[in-house]
Design a protein around this motif. Structure first.
Motif, PDB file in Angstrom:
ATOM      1  N   ALA A   1       0.825  -1.194   0.000  1.00 28.41           N
ATOM      2  CA  ALA A   1       0.000   0.000   0.000  1.00 28.41           C
ATOM      3  C   ALA A   1       0.871   1.260   0.000  1.00 28.41           C
ATOM      4  N   GLU A   2       1.970   1.232   0.736  1.00 33.77           N
ATOM      5  CA  GLU A   2       2.851   2.400   0.794  1.00 33.77           C
ATOM      6  C   GLU A   2       3.465   2.698  -0.567  1.00 33.77           C
ATOM      7  N   VAL A   3       3.835   1.657  -1.293  1.00 37.20           N
ATOM      8  CA  VAL A   3       4.416   1.856  -2.629  1.00 37.20           C
ATOM      9  C   VAL A   3       3.389   2.497  -3.552  1.00 37.20           C
ATOM     10  N   LEU A   4       2.154   2.012  -3.515  1.00 33.29           N
ATOM     11  CA  LEU A   4       1.117   2.592  -4.364  1.00 33.29           C
ATOM     12  C   LEU A   4       0.874   4.057  -4.034  1.00 33.29           C
ATOM     13  N   LYS A   5       0.897   4.394  -2.766  1.00 30.64           N
ATOM     14  CA  LYS A   5       0.699   5.787  -2.358  1.00 30.64           C
ATOM     15  C   LYS A   5       1.829   6.683  -2.834  1.00 30.64           C
ATOM     16  N   SER A   6       3.011   6.123  -3.012  1.00 32.50           N
ATOM     17  CA  SER A   6       4.166   6.935  -3.392  1.00 32.50           C
ATOM     18  C   SER A   6       4.307   7.129  -4.907  1.00 32.50           C
ATOM     19  N   LEU A   7       3.494   6.459  -5.706  1.00 37.24           N
ATOM     20  CA  LEU A   7       3.608   6.580  -7.155  1.00 37.24           C
ATOM     21  C   LEU A   7       3.235   7.979  -7.628  1.00 37.24           C
ATOM     22  N   GLU A   8       3.998   8.475  -8.598  1.00 36.22           N
ATOM     23  CA  GLU A   8       3.739   9.787  -9.177  1.00 36.22           C
ATOM     24  C   GLU A   8       3.802   9.699 -10.693  1.00 36.22           C
ATOM     25  N   SER A   9       3.046  10.560 -11.356  1.00 30.92           N
ATOM     26  CA  SER A   9       3.058  10.622 -12.808  1.00 30.92           C
ATOM     27  C   SER A   9       4.281  11.396 -13.281  1.00 30.92           C
ATOM     28  N   SER A  10       4.966  10.847 -14.284  1.00 33.92           N
ATOM     29  CA  SER A  10       6.120  11.550 -14.845  1.00 33.92           C
ATOM     30  C   SER A  10       5.840  12.012 -16.271  1.00 33.92           C
ATOM     31  N   ASN A  35      -2.854 -18.325 -10.639  1.00 32.61           N
ATOM     32  CA  ASN A  35      -3.326 -17.154 -11.369  1.00 32.61           C
ATOM     33  C   ASN A  35      -2.107 -16.414 -11.914  1.00 32.61           C
ATOM     34  N   ASN A  36      -1.702 -16.726 -13.110  1.00 34.35           N
ATOM     35  CA  ASN A  36      -0.551 -16.101 -13.761  1.00 34.35           C
ATOM     36  C   ASN A  36      -1.063 -14.895 -14.544  1.00 34.35           C
ATOM     37  N   ARG A  37      -1.018 -13.731 -13.926  1.00 34.40           N
ATOM     38  CA  ARG A  37      -1.652 -12.542 -14.486  1.00 34.40           C
ATOM     39  C   ARG A  37      -0.731 -11.339 -14.364  1.00 34.40           C
ATOM     40  N   ILE A  38      -0.686 -10.579 -15.427  1.00 36.07           N
ATOM     41  CA  ILE A  38       0.006  -9.289 -15.431  1.00 36.07           C
ATOM     42  C   ILE A  38      -1.056  -8.231 -15.209  1.00 36.07           C
ATOM     43  N   ILE A  39      -0.817  -7.344 -14.255  1.00 32.42           N
ATOM     44  CA  ILE A  39      -1.745  -6.252 -13.981  1.00 32.42           C
ATOM     45  C   ILE A  39      -1.005  -4.944 -14.231  1.00 32.42           C
ATOM     46  N   ILE A  40      -1.542  -4.151 -15.146  1.00 31.83           N
ATOM     47  CA  ILE A  40      -0.946  -2.857 -15.465  1.00 31.83           C
ATOM     48  C   ILE A  40      -1.911  -1.773 -15.023  1.00 31.83           C
ATOM     49  N   ALA A  41      -1.405  -0.824 -14.253  1.00 27.50           N
ATOM     50  CA  ALA A  41      -2.168   0.358 -13.853  1.00 27.50           C
ATOM     51  C   ALA A  41      -1.392   1.564 -14.356  1.00 27.50           C
ATOM     52  N   SER A  42      -2.030   2.375 -15.178  1.00 26.31           N
ATOM     53  CA  SER A  42      -1.347   3.500 -15.797  1.00 26.31           C
ATOM     54  C   SER A  42      -2.158   4.778 -15.619  1.00 26.31           C
ATOM     55  N   ASP A  43      -1.459   5.898 -15.659  1.00 24.07           N
ATOM     56  CA  ASP A  43      -2.104   7.196 -15.523  1.00 24.07           C
ATOM     57  C   ASP A  43      -2.357   7.859 -16.875  1.00 24.07           C
ATOM     58  N   GLY A  44      -2.075   7.184 -17.956  1.00 27.73           N
ATOM     59  CA  GLY A  44      -2.235   7.843 -19.250  1.00 27.73           C
ATOM     60  C   GLY A  44      -2.559   6.919 -20.382  1.00 27.73           C
ATOM     61  N   ALA A  45      -2.540   7.488 -21.570  1.00 24.38           N
ATOM     62  CA  ALA A  45      -2.841   6.739 -22.787  1.00 24.38           C
ATOM     63  C   ALA A  45      -1.564   6.152 -23.361  1.00 24.38           C
ATOM     64  N   TYR A  46      -1.698   5.057 -24.035  1.00 25.45           N
ATOM     65  CA  TYR A  46      -0.555   4.411 -24.659  1.00 25.45           C
ATOM     66  C   TYR A  46      -1.075   3.688 -25.891  1.00 25.45           C
ATOM     67  N   ALA A  47      -0.222   3.535 -26.850  1.00 24.04           N
ATOM     68  CA  ALA A  47      -0.603   2.876 -28.093  1.00 24.04           C
ATOM     69  C   ALA A  47      -0.367   1.377 -27.978  1.00 24.04           C
ATOM     70  N   VAL A  68      -5.564  -4.533 -17.672  1.00 25.45           N
ATOM     71  CA  VAL A  68      -5.037  -3.175 -17.802  1.00 25.45           C
ATOM     72  C   VAL A  68      -6.068  -2.202 -17.242  1.00 25.45           C
ATOM     73  N   PHE A  69      -5.603  -1.308 -16.386  1.00 20.99           N
ATOM     74  CA  PHE A  69      -6.443  -0.281 -15.786  1.00 20.99           C
ATOM     75  C   PHE A  69      -5.804   1.080 -16.063  1.00 20.99           C
ATOM     76  N   SER A  70      -6.603   2.026 -16.556  1.00 18.90           N
ATOM     77  CA  SER A  70      -6.101   3.371 -16.822  1.00 18.90           C
ATOM     78  C   SER A  70      -6.795   4.358 -15.892  1.00 18.90           C
ATOM     79  N   PHE A  71      -6.015   5.231 -15.299  1.00 26.59           N
ATOM     80  CA  PHE A  71      -6.518   6.247 -14.389  1.00 26.59           C
ATOM     81  C   PHE A  71      -6.067   7.613 -14.880  1.00 26.59           C
ATOM     82  N   GLY A  72      -6.936   8.591 -14.768  1.00 28.65           N
ATOM     83  CA  GLY A  72      -6.535   9.956 -15.130  1.00 28.65           C
ATOM     84  C   GLY A  72      -6.985  10.341 -16.412  1.00 28.65           C
TER      85      GLY A  72
END
Length: 72
Positions: A1-10, A35-47, A68-72
């Motif tokens: 949880a602490e790592v997630l709170k420290s994430l910032e958009s660059s 459950n072999n799963r990749i979870i991506i959480a991003s703050d922006g758009a990507y191609a 894949v989850f996009s926020f922002g």
């Protein structure tokens, strides 16, 4: 949880490189009947080009799934 709170958009995401690395790590840590799963959480758009789409489709057939989850 602490790592997630420290994430910032660059302002830049190298989705292509990150996804390829994620599949490499997932393959090296694959566990049968898990459950072999990749979870991506991003703050922006990507191609997502045809190559990445086909890679994700191919790996899902090998039981490495992608969420894949996009926020922002």
């Amino acid at each position: 949880a602490e790592v997630l709170k420290s994430l910032e958009s660059s302002g830049y995401s190298n989705f292509d490189k990150g996804l390829k690395l994620a599949y490499k790590v997932a393959k090296s840590n694959f566990k049968t009947d898990a459950n072999n799963r990749i979870i991506i959480a991003s703050d922006g758009a990507y191609a997502i080009d045809d190559e990445l789409y086909k890679m994700a489709e191919k790996e899902s057939g090998k039981d490495v799934f992608l969420s894949v989850f996009s926020f922002g």
